[in-house]
Design an enzyme around this catalytic site. Sequence first.
Site, PDB file in Angstrom:
ATOM      1  N   LYS A  39       0.837  -1.208   0.000  1.00 12.17           N
ATOM      2  CA  LYS A  39       0.000   0.000   0.000  1.00 12.17           C
ATOM      3  C   LYS A  39       0.875   1.262   0.000  1.00 12.17           C
ATOM      4  O   LYS A  39       2.081   1.188   0.253  1.00 12.17           O
ATOM      5  CB  LYS A  39      -0.906  -0.012   1.233  1.00 12.17           C
ATOM      6  CG  LYS A  39      -0.155   0.040   2.560  1.00 12.17           C
ATOM      7  CD  LYS A  39      -1.069  -0.227   3.749  1.00 12.17           C
ATOM      8  CE  LYS A  39      -0.285  -0.241   5.054  1.00 12.17           C
ATOM      9  NZ  LYS A  39      -1.134  -0.643   6.199  1.00 12.17           N
ATOM     10  N   ARG A 137     -10.760   0.088  15.094  1.00 10.27           N
ATOM     11  CA  ARG A 137     -10.661   0.793  13.819  1.00 10.27           C
ATOM     12  C   ARG A 137     -11.760   0.265  12.914  1.00 10.27           C
ATOM     13  O   ARG A 137     -12.822   0.854  12.819  1.00 10.27           O
ATOM     14  CB  ARG A 137      -9.256   0.586  13.233  1.00 10.27           C
ATOM     15  CG  ARG A 137      -8.959   1.461  12.049  1.00 10.27           C
ATOM     16  CD  ARG A 137      -7.487   1.463  11.682  1.00 10.27           C
ATOM     17  NE  ARG A 137      -6.983   0.153  11.248  1.00 10.27           N
ATOM     18  CZ  ARG A 137      -5.742  -0.057  10.831  1.00 10.27           C
ATOM     19  NH1 ARG A 137      -4.865   0.940  10.817  1.00 10.27           N
ATOM     20  NH2 ARG A 137      -5.342  -1.249  10.453  1.00 10.27           N
ATOM     21  N   HIS A 166      -5.814  -6.933  13.522  1.00  6.53           N
ATOM     22  CA  HIS A 166      -4.612  -6.099  13.418  1.00  6.53           C
ATOM     23  C   HIS A 166      -4.125  -5.719  14.808  1.00  6.53           C
ATOM     24  O   HIS A 166      -4.911  -5.367  15.685  1.00  6.53           O
ATOM     25  CB  HIS A 166      -4.920  -4.841  12.592  1.00  6.53           C
ATOM     26  CG  HIS A 166      -3.700  -4.064  12.210  1.00  6.53           C
ATOM     27  ND1 HIS A 166      -2.655  -4.618  11.490  1.00  6.53           N
ATOM     28  CD2 HIS A 166      -3.345  -2.775  12.448  1.00  6.53           C
ATOM     29  CE1 HIS A 166      -1.725  -3.687  11.294  1.00  6.53           C
ATOM     30  NE2 HIS A 166      -2.108  -2.570  11.865  1.00  6.53           N
ATOM     31  N   ARG A 222       1.853 -10.484   7.578  1.00  9.41           N
ATOM     32  CA  ARG A 222       1.608  -9.342   6.684  1.00  9.41           C
ATOM     33  C   ARG A 222       2.653  -8.252   6.894  1.00  9.41           C
ATOM     34  O   ARG A 222       2.359  -7.188   7.443  1.00  9.41           O
ATOM     35  CB  ARG A 222       0.216  -8.733   6.959  1.00  9.41           C
ATOM     36  CG  ARG A 222      -0.962  -9.698   6.862  1.00  9.41           C
ATOM     37  CD  ARG A 222      -2.282  -8.917   6.956  1.00  9.41           C
ATOM     38  NE  ARG A 222      -2.371  -8.063   8.126  1.00  9.41           N
ATOM     39  CZ  ARG A 222      -2.990  -8.395   9.259  1.00  9.41           C
ATOM     40  NH1 ARG A 222      -3.605  -9.560   9.374  1.00  9.41           N
ATOM     41  NH2 ARG A 222      -3.005  -7.552  10.272  1.00  9.41           N
ATOM     42  N   TYR A 266      14.152  31.197   6.003  1.00 13.82           N
ATOM     43  CA  TYR A 266      12.891  31.781   6.465  1.00 13.82           C
ATOM     44  C   TYR A 266      12.876  31.924   7.979  1.00 13.82           C
ATOM     45  O   TYR A 266      13.275  31.010   8.709  1.00 13.82           O
ATOM     46  CB  TYR A 266      11.715  30.875   6.085  1.00 13.82           C
ATOM     47  CG  TYR A 266      11.337  30.909   4.627  1.00 13.82           C
ATOM     48  CD1 TYR A 266      10.961  32.086   4.000  1.00 13.82           C
ATOM     49  CD2 TYR A 266      11.331  29.733   3.885  1.00 13.82           C
ATOM     50  CE1 TYR A 266      10.587  32.095   2.668  1.00 13.82           C
ATOM     51  CE2 TYR A 266      10.963  29.724   2.548  1.00 13.82           C
ATOM     52  CZ  TYR A 266      10.586  30.923   1.935  1.00 13.82           C
ATOM     53  OH  TYR A 266      10.222  30.922   0.630  1.00 13.82           O
ATOM     54  N   CYS A 313      12.902  24.636   3.287  1.00 17.98           N
ATOM     55  CA  CYS A 313      11.982  25.360   2.406  1.00 17.98           C
ATOM     56  C   CYS A 313      11.163  24.343   1.607  1.00 17.98           C
ATOM     57  O   CYS A 313      11.371  23.140   1.715  1.00 17.98           O
ATOM     58  CB  CYS A 313      12.756  26.244   1.434  1.00 17.98           C
ATOM     59  SG  CYS A 313      14.001  27.287   2.189  1.00 17.98           S
ATOM     60  N   ASP A 315      11.350  23.721  -1.565  1.00 17.74           N
ATOM     61  CA  ASP A 315      12.120  23.059  -2.629  1.00 17.74           C
ATOM     62  C   ASP A 315      13.620  22.968  -2.343  1.00 17.74           C
ATOM     63  O   ASP A 315      14.370  22.481  -3.191  1.00 17.74           O
ATOM     64  CB  ASP A 315      11.933  23.832  -3.942  1.00 17.74           C
ATOM     65  CG  ASP A 315      10.508  24.296  -4.122  1.00 17.74           C
ATOM     66  OD1 ASP A 315       9.624  23.435  -4.263  1.00 17.74           O
ATOM     67  OD2 ASP A 315      10.265  25.528  -4.079  1.00 17.74           O
TER      68      ASP A 315
HETATM   69  C1  LIG Z   1      -0.317  -1.582   6.895  1.00 18.96           C
HETATM   70  C2  LIG Z   1      -0.781  -2.859   7.433  1.00 18.96           C
HETATM   71  C3  LIG Z   1       0.131  -3.912   7.672  1.00 18.96           C
HETATM   72  C4  LIG Z   1       1.626  -3.754   7.555  1.00 18.96           C
HETATM   73  O1  LIG Z   1       2.116  -3.080   8.708  1.00 18.96           O
HETATM   74  P1  LIG Z   1       3.669  -2.926   8.983  1.00 18.96           P
HETATM   75  O2  LIG Z   1       3.742  -2.414  10.370  1.00 18.96           O
HETATM   76  O3  LIG Z   1       4.176  -1.952   7.976  1.00 18.96           O
HETATM   77  O4  LIG Z   1       4.280  -4.270   8.823  1.00 18.96           O
HETATM   78  C5  LIG Z   1      -0.391  -5.123   8.063  1.00 18.96           C
HETATM   79  N1  LIG Z   1      -1.726  -5.300   8.239  1.00 18.96           N
HETATM   80  C6  LIG Z   1      -2.615  -4.305   8.037  1.00 18.96           C
HETATM   81  C7  LIG Z   1      -4.064  -4.559   8.260  1.00 18.96           C
HETATM   82  C8  LIG Z   1      -2.175  -3.052   7.645  1.00 18.96           C
HETATM   83  O5  LIG Z   1      -3.060  -2.068   7.465  1.00 18.96           O
END
Ligand SMILES: *Cc1c(COP(=O)(O)O)cnc(C)c1O
Length: 378
Positions: A39, A137, A166, A222, A266, A313, A315
């Site tokens: 992602k 969530r 998660h 994951r 700045y 800045c 850029d």
């Molecule tokens: C983004 C995400 C992950 C990966 O998380 P990391 O901490 O980058 O390994 C795994 N599971 C879900 C549901 C996520 O949204």
Amino acid sequence: MSTPFTQRPTRIVVDLDAIAANLRAIRAHAGVPVMPIVKANAYGHGLLPVARHLQAQGAERFGVAFVEEGIALREAGITVPILVLGGIFAPQVTQFLAHDLEITVSSLSKLRQVEATAEAMGRRAAIHLKIDTGMERIGVHSDSAGAFIEAAVRSRWCEVRGVYSHLACADDPASAMTALQLERFLEACGHFERLDAPMPVRHLANSGGILHFPETHLDMVRPGILLYGVLPDADARAEVAVRPALSLVSQVVYFKVVRAGCSVGYGATWTPGRDTRVITVPIGYGDGWPRALSSRGQVLIRGRRHRLVGRVCMDQFMVDIGGDSAFNEDAVVLVGEQDGEAIRVEEVAVAAGTIPYEILVQLNERIPREYRGGQAAG
Ligand SMILES: *Cc1c(COP(=O)(O)O)cnc(C)c1O
């Protein structure tokens, strides 16, 4: 990838072989199948080049956040299963089915929406059930998952391929939260047995879980950030031998001597007490290089560390090199190695007061990406 900025000396260099090697290392460590998470433009590394290379190297599936990312992968020729991790909106379900994307189903009402569309299209939906075990969530609370799981396994129009949750605190090896979440998750999975339904793939561990909580590996892991060779936070220990895949480099665009008492940038926030040499680097917060690094971040020039001075800045930013010498077009390393010295994303994140994830994903399309290794470049 096409970008109008290919002539910029500022560029991200991605080592595709490092990402593939990290995937193998994670698989060997966890001992279960791996869902590489790509992602957010593969955490800034470039969605399509990374996914194409990993698929060529044997990746069995992918995870993304949004349906749009899944469609982009399909249109680029990714054929392995793709799970969209985010919550869904009813009108998107046709797109999931048209592109053969696995759907995260996170409530009974969303299950009904998926079923209705699947029936209308005459096509079964491949789904993963999302259980909330402490993140609050998306997902059905584990203590009320029974009816949800029952409805899913009885559904004629849904094929339950996975069940997942998660972790909220996996970065912290000392947190008791993870054990509690695992217990709640396994309890919810018990409903499949009670219903005499086949157990789908159970997955729970993100990078923190992979590193610190082996009991969370279950049937699949994951990894996101770990895949790219970066640790979830600066204190994490590297229990898996991964190496960083991303470097960020630029060049000196200007050299000058700043007189004692003359402020830089700045807001006139930094003023040298003596004459000093200051160089300018052509990248700024408009590229996603954090403004929070103002007078805090460091870069490598000629193998030595030097500090950013004044405000970053949009850029450009300035660097005090003291009495050292530097010339226009000298290489400047913002992330990566130079002459045996290295700056890691984790270190940049600490200096910017954030997490490595945010540093990586905010590096935007204005910076061209260059690929090393693999054959999937471009
Ligand atoms: C983004 C995400 C992950 C990966 O998380 P990391 O901490 O980058 O390994 C795994 N599971 C879900 C549901 C996520 O949204």
